[in-house]
Scaffold this active site. Structure first.
Site, short mmCIF file in Angstrom:
data_model
loop_
_atom_site.label_atom_id
_atom_site.label_comp_id
_atom_site.label_asym_id
_atom_site.label_seq_id
_atom_site.Cartn_x
_atom_site.Cartn_y
_atom_site.Cartn_z
N SER A 49 -54.37 -7.80 20.37
CA SER A 49 -54.11 -7.56 21.83
C SER A 49 -54.74 -6.38 22.62
CB SER A 49 -52.38 -7.80 21.86
OG SER A 49 -52.39 -7.04 20.98
N ILE B 91 -53.03 4.66 23.16
CA ILE B 91 -52.70 4.70 24.71
C ILE B 91 -51.17 4.48 24.64
CG2 ILE B 91 -53.10 2.47 25.85
CD1 ILE B 91 -55.96 2.95 25.65
N GLY B 92 -50.67 4.07 24.03
CA GLY B 92 -49.06 4.37 23.89
C GLY B 92 -48.52 2.83 25.04
N ASN C 181 -57.67 5.96 19.36
CA ASN C 181 -57.25 5.54 19.93
C ASN C 181 -55.76 5.92 20.38
OD1 ASN C 181 -55.96 3.40 20.28
ND2 ASN C 181 -57.94 1.93 20.46
N CYS D 107 -47.57 0.35 16.55
CA CYS D 107 -47.66 1.36 17.16
C CYS D 107 -47.17 2.85 16.04
CB CYS D 107 -47.37 1.17 18.92
SG CYS D 107 -49.32 1.75 19.40
N ASN E 84 -45.38 -7.00 18.79
CA ASN E 84 -46.05 -5.32 18.35
C ASN E 84 -46.03 -4.66 17.57
OD1 ASN E 84 -47.46 -3.12 18.54
ND2 ASN E 84 -48.82 -3.41 20.30
N LYS F 229 -52.70 -7.75 26.51
CA LYS F 229 -52.67 -6.44 26.33
C LYS F 229 -50.83 -6.71 25.87
CE LYS F 229 -52.30 -2.27 28.20
NZ LYS F 229 -51.78 -1.23 26.79
#
Length: 145
Positions: A24, A72-73, A70, A131, A128, A46
Site C-alpha cells: 500500500s 510519511i505519517g 521514510n 506504522c 495498517n 495507499k
C-alpha cells in the site's frame, strides 16, 4: 507443450490469480502507464483514515547508503474522498482492490472496516497497524493520568 503454472492463491474467500500485489502506498493509478495492473494479483492503494490528515512534516524521506528511510505519517484525504475519488479510478482494472485502512483507535478501524466492507469495489481489507511514525508509536491516543 508447456502449460502456464497455476500461481493462484486463496486468502479467506478471496482468490487472486497470483500473489503479486504492490505494498500500500508504493504506487498509484499513474503507474498504469508503466505496469499492466491486470497482470497483478491485487492492487492495494495507499492507506486511508477516517478523517483527512496531513501526515508528517517534511522532510519525510532520507536517502541512506543502500536504501532510504521514510516517515510519511499516513497522509490521507479521508474515507469520503477515498470512496468518491480513489475507488472509481480502479474500476477500469480487472483485479481485486484491497483497501488499506488505518485508525487512531480500535473504534476507527471498526468504522472504516464496516463502511468499506459494504462497497462492492473493495474485495478485502488490509489493516495498517504497524506504522511506527504515528503519535504514540501508532497505538492511538495516549492515556493520561
Amino acid at each position: 507443450m508447456v502449460s502456464e503454472p497455476d500461481l493462484s492463491v486463496k486468502i479467506g474467500s478471496l482468490v487472486l490469480k497470483n500473489p503479486v500485489m504492490p505494498a500500500s502506498g508504493t504506487f498509484g493509478p499513474e503507474m498504469a502507464a508503466f505496469i499492466d495492473f491486470n497482470r497483478l494479483g491485487a492492487i492495494v492503494p495507499k492507506s486511508i483514515t477516517k478523517a483527512a490528515r496531513p501526515g508528517n512534516k517534511i522532510p519525510r524521506v532520507c536517502e541512506v547508503e543502500g536504501g532510504m528511510i521514510n516517515s510519511i505519517g499516513i497522509q490521507s484525504k479521508g474515507v469520503e474522498a477515498y470512496i468518491r475519488h480513489t475507488l472509481p479510478v480502479y474500476t477500469d482494472f480487472d483485479v481485486p482492490l484491497i483497501a488499506s485502512i488505518s485508525g487512531e483507535s480500535v473504534g476507527e478501524f471498526a468504522e472504516l472496516a464496516e463502511r468499506l466492507s459494504k462497497d462492492s469495489r473493495v474485495a478485502a481489507l488490509e489493516l495498517n497497524i504497524s506504522c511506527p511514525n504515528l503519535r504514540n508509536n501508532g497505538r492511538g491516543r495516549a492515556h493520561r493520568g
